[in-house]
Scaffold this active site. Structure first.
Site, PDB file in Angstrom:
ATOM      1  N   GLY A   5      -1.099  -2.229   6.136  1.00 56.36           N
ATOM      2  CA  GLY A   5      -2.242  -2.903   5.235  1.00 56.36           C
ATOM      3  C   GLY A   5      -1.579  -4.003   4.204  1.00 56.36           C
ATOM      4  O   GLY A   5      -2.359  -4.191   3.164  1.00 56.36           O
ATOM      5  N   ASN A  25      -1.659  -7.228   4.397  1.00 60.91           N
ATOM      6  CA  ASN A  25      -2.225  -8.121   4.260  1.00 60.91           C
ATOM      7  C   ASN A  25      -3.038  -8.647   3.297  1.00 60.91           C
ATOM      8  O   ASN A  25      -3.821  -9.571   3.006  1.00 60.91           O
ATOM      9  CB  ASN A  25      -3.169  -8.730   5.644  1.00 60.91           C
ATOM     10  CG  ASN A  25      -4.128  -7.693   5.922  1.00 60.91           C
ATOM     11  OD1 ASN A  25      -3.877  -6.487   5.814  1.00 60.91           O
ATOM     12  ND2 ASN A  25      -5.450  -8.099   5.843  1.00 60.91           N
ATOM     13  N   GLY A  78      -4.467  -6.978  -1.158  1.00 59.97           N
ATOM     14  CA  GLY A  78      -4.425  -6.183  -2.180  1.00 59.97           C
ATOM     15  C   GLY A  78      -3.092  -5.854  -2.624  1.00 59.97           C
ATOM     16  O   GLY A  78      -2.049  -6.313  -2.786  1.00 59.97           O
ATOM     17  N   ILE A  79      -2.973  -4.394  -2.600  1.00 57.88           N
ATOM     18  CA  ILE A  79      -1.643  -3.859  -3.064  1.00 57.88           C
ATOM     19  C   ILE A  79      -0.556  -4.074  -2.267  1.00 57.88           C
ATOM     20  O   ILE A  79       0.730  -4.264  -2.539  1.00 57.88           O
ATOM     21  CB  ILE A  79      -1.819  -2.394  -3.598  1.00 57.88           C
ATOM     22  CG1 ILE A  79      -3.114  -2.163  -4.665  1.00 57.88           C
ATOM     23  CG2 ILE A  79      -0.496  -1.503  -3.965  1.00 57.88           C
ATOM     24  CD1 ILE A  79      -3.532  -0.799  -4.830  1.00 57.88           C
ATOM     25  N   GLY A  80      -0.653  -3.828  -1.058  1.00 63.26           N
ATOM     26  CA  GLY A  80       0.295  -3.957  -0.131  1.00 63.26           C
ATOM     27  C   GLY A  80       0.805  -5.385   0.061  1.00 63.26           C
ATOM     28  O   GLY A  80       2.113  -5.642   0.149  1.00 63.26           O
ATOM     29  N   TYR A 112     -12.989  10.430   1.016  1.00 62.82           N
ATOM     30  CA  TYR A 112     -11.568   9.758   0.295  1.00 62.82           C
ATOM     31  C   TYR A 112     -10.670  10.679  -0.420  1.00 62.82           C
ATOM     32  O   TYR A 112      -9.611  10.905  -0.182  1.00 62.82           O
ATOM     33  CB  TYR A 112     -12.290   8.698  -0.503  1.00 62.82           C
ATOM     34  CG  TYR A 112     -11.256   7.765  -1.237  1.00 62.82           C
ATOM     35  CD1 TYR A 112     -10.702   6.820  -0.499  1.00 62.82           C
ATOM     36  CD2 TYR A 112     -10.896   8.033  -2.555  1.00 62.82           C
ATOM     37  CE1 TYR A 112      -9.592   6.037  -0.956  1.00 62.82           C
ATOM     38  CE2 TYR A 112     -10.023   7.203  -3.025  1.00 62.82           C
ATOM     39  CZ  TYR A 112      -9.367   6.194  -2.278  1.00 62.82           C
ATOM     40  OH  TYR A 112      -8.228   5.497  -2.771  1.00 62.82           O
TER      41      TYR A 112
HETATM   42  N1  LIG Z   1      -7.521  -0.432  -5.314  1.00 61.87           N
HETATM   43  C1  LIG Z   1      -7.342   0.740  -6.209  1.00 61.87           C
HETATM   44  O1  LIG Z   1      -8.185   0.767  -7.040  1.00 61.87           O
HETATM   45  C2  LIG Z   1      -6.817   2.082  -5.362  1.00 61.87           C
HETATM   46  C3  LIG Z   1      -6.668   3.212  -6.484  1.00 61.87           C
HETATM   47  C4  LIG Z   1      -6.095   4.165  -5.485  1.00 61.87           C
HETATM   48  C5  LIG Z   1      -5.510   4.322  -4.664  1.00 61.87           C
HETATM   49  N2  LIG Z   1      -5.608   3.213  -3.663  1.00 61.87           N
HETATM   50  C6  LIG Z   1      -4.986   2.944  -2.572  1.00 61.87           C
HETATM   51  O2  LIG Z   1      -4.171   1.834  -2.450  1.00 61.87           O
HETATM   52  C7  LIG Z   1      -4.132   1.490  -0.847  1.00 61.87           C
HETATM   53  C8  LIG Z   1      -4.258   0.041  -0.948  1.00 61.87           C
HETATM   54  O3  LIG Z   1      -5.552  -0.275  -1.071  1.00 61.87           O
HETATM   55  P1  LIG Z   1      -5.926  -1.912  -1.855  1.00 61.87           P
HETATM   56  O4  LIG Z   1      -6.798  -1.327  -3.190  1.00 61.87           O
HETATM   57  O5  LIG Z   1      -5.001  -2.875  -1.833  1.00 61.87           O
HETATM   58  O6  LIG Z   1      -7.228  -2.144  -0.760  1.00 61.87           O
HETATM   59  P2  LIG Z   1      -7.295  -3.333   0.242  1.00 61.87           P
HETATM   60  O7  LIG Z   1      -7.149  -4.768  -0.364  1.00 61.87           O
HETATM   61  O8  LIG Z   1      -8.828  -3.405   0.734  1.00 61.87           O
HETATM   62  O9  LIG Z   1      -6.234  -2.976   1.178  1.00 61.87           O
HETATM   63  C9  LIG Z   1      -6.441  -2.234   2.129  1.00 61.87           C
HETATM   64  C10 LIG Z   1      -5.574  -2.487   3.570  1.00 61.87           C
HETATM   65  O10 LIG Z   1      -5.641  -1.544   4.472  1.00 61.87           O
HETATM   66  C11 LIG Z   1      -6.058  -1.999   5.661  1.00 61.87           C
HETATM   67  N3  LIG Z   1      -6.738  -1.103   6.641  1.00 61.87           N
HETATM   68  C12 LIG Z   1      -7.912  -0.631   6.373  1.00 61.87           C
HETATM   69  N4  LIG Z   1      -8.170   0.087   7.535  1.00 61.87           N
HETATM   70  C13 LIG Z   1      -7.195  -0.057   8.461  1.00 61.87           C
HETATM   71  C14 LIG Z   1      -6.980   0.448   9.764  1.00 61.87           C
HETATM   72  N5  LIG Z   1      -7.840   1.047  10.459  1.00 61.87           N
HETATM   73  N6  LIG Z   1      -5.761   0.007  10.309  1.00 61.87           N
HETATM   74  C15 LIG Z   1      -4.877  -0.600   9.733  1.00 61.87           C
HETATM   75  N7  LIG Z   1      -5.034  -1.269   8.697  1.00 61.87           N
HETATM   76  C16 LIG Z   1      -6.131  -0.954   7.927  1.00 61.87           C
HETATM   77  C17 LIG Z   1      -6.980  -3.290   5.300  1.00 61.87           C
HETATM   78  O11 LIG Z   1      -7.175  -4.084   6.518  1.00 61.87           O
HETATM   79  P3  LIG Z   1      -8.296  -5.147   6.338  1.00 61.87           P
HETATM   80  O12 LIG Z   1      -7.735  -6.199   5.502  1.00 61.87           O
HETATM   81  O13 LIG Z   1      -8.061  -5.503   7.773  1.00 61.87           O
HETATM   82  O14 LIG Z   1      -9.403  -4.478   5.889  1.00 61.87           O
HETATM   83  C18 LIG Z   1      -5.921  -3.871   4.100  1.00 61.87           C
HETATM   84  O15 LIG Z   1      -4.975  -4.615   4.511  1.00 61.87           O
HETATM   85  C19 LIG Z   1      -4.972   2.061  -0.191  1.00 61.87           C
HETATM   86  O16 LIG Z   1      -4.427   3.182   0.337  1.00 61.87           O
HETATM   87  C20 LIG Z   1      -6.065   2.712  -1.439  1.00 61.87           C
HETATM   88  O17 LIG Z   1      -6.848   4.039  -1.152  1.00 61.87           O
HETATM   89  C21 LIG Z   1      -6.266   1.868  -4.212  1.00 61.87           C
END
Ligand SMILES: NC(=O)c1ccc[n+]([C@@H]2O[C@H](COP(=O)([O-])OP(=O)(O)OC[C@H]3O[C@@H](n4cnc5c(N)ncnc54)[C@H](OP(=O)(O)O)[C@@H]3O)[C@@H](O)[C@H]2O)c1
Ligand SMILES: *[C@@H]1O[C@H](CO)[C@@H](O)[C@H](O)[C@H]1NC(C)=O
Ligand SMILES: *[C@@H]1O[C@H](CO)[C@@H](O)[C@H](O)[C@H]1NC(C)=O
Ligand SMILES: *[C@@H]1O[C@H](CO)[C@@H](O)[C@H](O)[C@H]1NC(C)=O
Length: 328
Positions: free
Chosen positions: A45, A47, A49-51, A204
């Site tokens: 992931g 591409n 957000g956090i990644g 979740y």
């Molecule tokens: N944001 C918060 O407040 C928060 C809080 C607690 C925990 N987290 C955790 O932090 C992590 C990163 O989340 P983020 O907030 O950075 O969200 P994000 O920007 O939506 O990033 C999520 C990433 O996961 C990828 N992904 C989703 N389904 C997938 C699949 N089937 N196969 C491969 N990749 C997939 C997405 O790809 P696409 O771009 O193609 O959709 C995107 O690159 C997650 O595990 C989330 O649960 C976030």
């Protein structure tokens, strides 16, 4: 006191209160000076957000990266952005296709990595989804459960041989405080009845609880090897992950709340600090939960030895995979 001084004193007090609040919500900052020159890190992931924010920080510290993305085009765009931000021409970034909703894709990805690379320093299971409506993947599992938990479970095991080739290696699972909001019943019913719709918040929370249970169990299995494994809570971070969450998926509401979020929600760079810390710290703790760059207690359910052992076994049965003791 002349009127003017009251105003000045008032603004200083308000200003410093606002500053402390902003600092408070911005959370911990990773202060490890460690560099990772020439070491290879896989981020799922990456591409978005956090990644992606993490990828930039690691690129600045010299790591070579594999961005594992289900949307390769978006991954290639992220690569350009990461190289621009990091200003480090000595690193290599590879974009690879990975869809965690497909066990076939996970195995194909891992095989590929094993053919192309000799060793891996770290795997960051960062990809995740939040609040998706109930549906089943091609493998027959609930989509959030597979993306956030089963997928990383399988991927991690497939990549352990490459991690073992490094003198020191790390695995980080990106979990969430949502793991505290579910109970043992939720864990049982989501796991054993994949086709039974439950609230997207429960699925979740269960996926994130399961991830911590696994972190603990894997840490035990890998204890006294070269691999350190930990789970991390990034905090509340402004990313695309909320796009399915009703209070935030309405563009008008989203825009109106923006000023508040800017104050109390982390940006992705702030959101990746605890992951960075788990990758760089000299603290050898394993099987733990980091929040704001500090070791933190996970929920009592997530900390129970008996549950993590039993849950590992149930997961293996679910994916019909029976590891030899020596495989872990
Ligand atoms: N944001 C918060 O407040 C928060 C809080 C607690 C925990 N987290 C955790 O932090 C992590 C990163 O989340 P983020 O907030 O950075 O969200 P994000 O920007 O939506 O990033 C999520 C990433 O996961 C990828 N992904 C989703 N389904 C997938 C699949 N089937 N196969 C491969 N990749 C997939 C997405 O790809 P696409 O771009 O193609 O959709 C995107 O690159 C997650 O595990 C989330 O649960 C976030
Ligand atoms: C399998 O891996 C190859 C090589 O990276 C890739 O071209 C192909 O798209 C992958 N197939 C699947 C189904 O993931
Ligand atoms: C990460 O979670 C997966 C389950 O999704 C588990 O298989 C793996 O052992 C965990 N790794 C670590 C380091 O916690
Ligand atoms: C790893 O083993 C050490 C002793 O060698 C023990 O103190 C520690 O609790 C173990 N850690 C885990 C996560 O099992």
């Amino acid at each position: 006191m002349p009127e003017i001084w009251k105003y000045i004193a008032g603004s200083v007090v308000l200003g410093s209160a606002a500053y402390s609040l902003i600092k408070y919500f911005a959370g911990g900052v990773c202060e490890c000076p460690t560099r990772l020159d020439g070491l290879l890190v896989i981020i799922t992931g990456a591409n978005s957000g956090i990644g992606k924010a993490l990828a930039i920080e690691l690129a600045k510290r010299g790591a070579n990266l594999i961005l594992a993305c289900r949307n390769v085009k978006s991954g290639l765009e992220a690569k350009v952005h990461i190289l621009q931000e990091a200003q480090n021409s000595n690193i290599q970034i590879h974009v690879k296709f990975l869809d965690l909703c497909s066990i076939h894709s996970i195995k194909n990805f891992s095989e590929n990595i094993q053919n192309q690379f000799r060793e891996v320093y770290a795997l960051v299971n960062c990809a995740g989804v939040f609040y998706l409506p109930h549906s089943l993947t091609e493998d027959g599992f609930e989509v959030t459960f597979q993306t956030n938990y089963l997928g990383p479970f399988i991927l991690t095991h497939e990549l352990i041989p490459l991690l073992k080739k490094q003198v020191h290696a790390r695995i980080v699972n990106v979990s969430s405080e949502a793991h505290r909001k579910v109970n043992a019943n939720d864990l049982r019913s989501v796991t054993l009845q994949q086709n039974q719709p439950v609230s997207p918040f429960v699925s979740y929370g269960v996926s994130k609880l399961a991830l911590i249970l696994f972190t603990k169990e894997l840490a035990k299995k890998l204890n006294n090897t070269n691999i350190i494994v930990n789970a991390v809570n990034p905090g509340n971070v402004e990313t695309a992950i909320y796009r399915h969450f009703p209070p935030l998926s309405n563009p008008w509401l989203f825009a109106i709340q923006k000023p508040i979020r800017t104050l109390v929600v982390k940006n992705p760079k702030q959101g990746c600090q605890s992951i960075l810390h788990a990758l760089l710290t000299s603290n050898p703790s394993t099987g733990q939960y980091y929040s704001d760059c500090k070791l933190t207690l996970a929920s009592p359910l997530a900390s129970c030895d008996q549950i993590s052992r039993e849950y590992y076994r149930v997961t293996c049965e679910l994916i019909r995979w029976f590891p030899e003791e020596s495989e872990c």
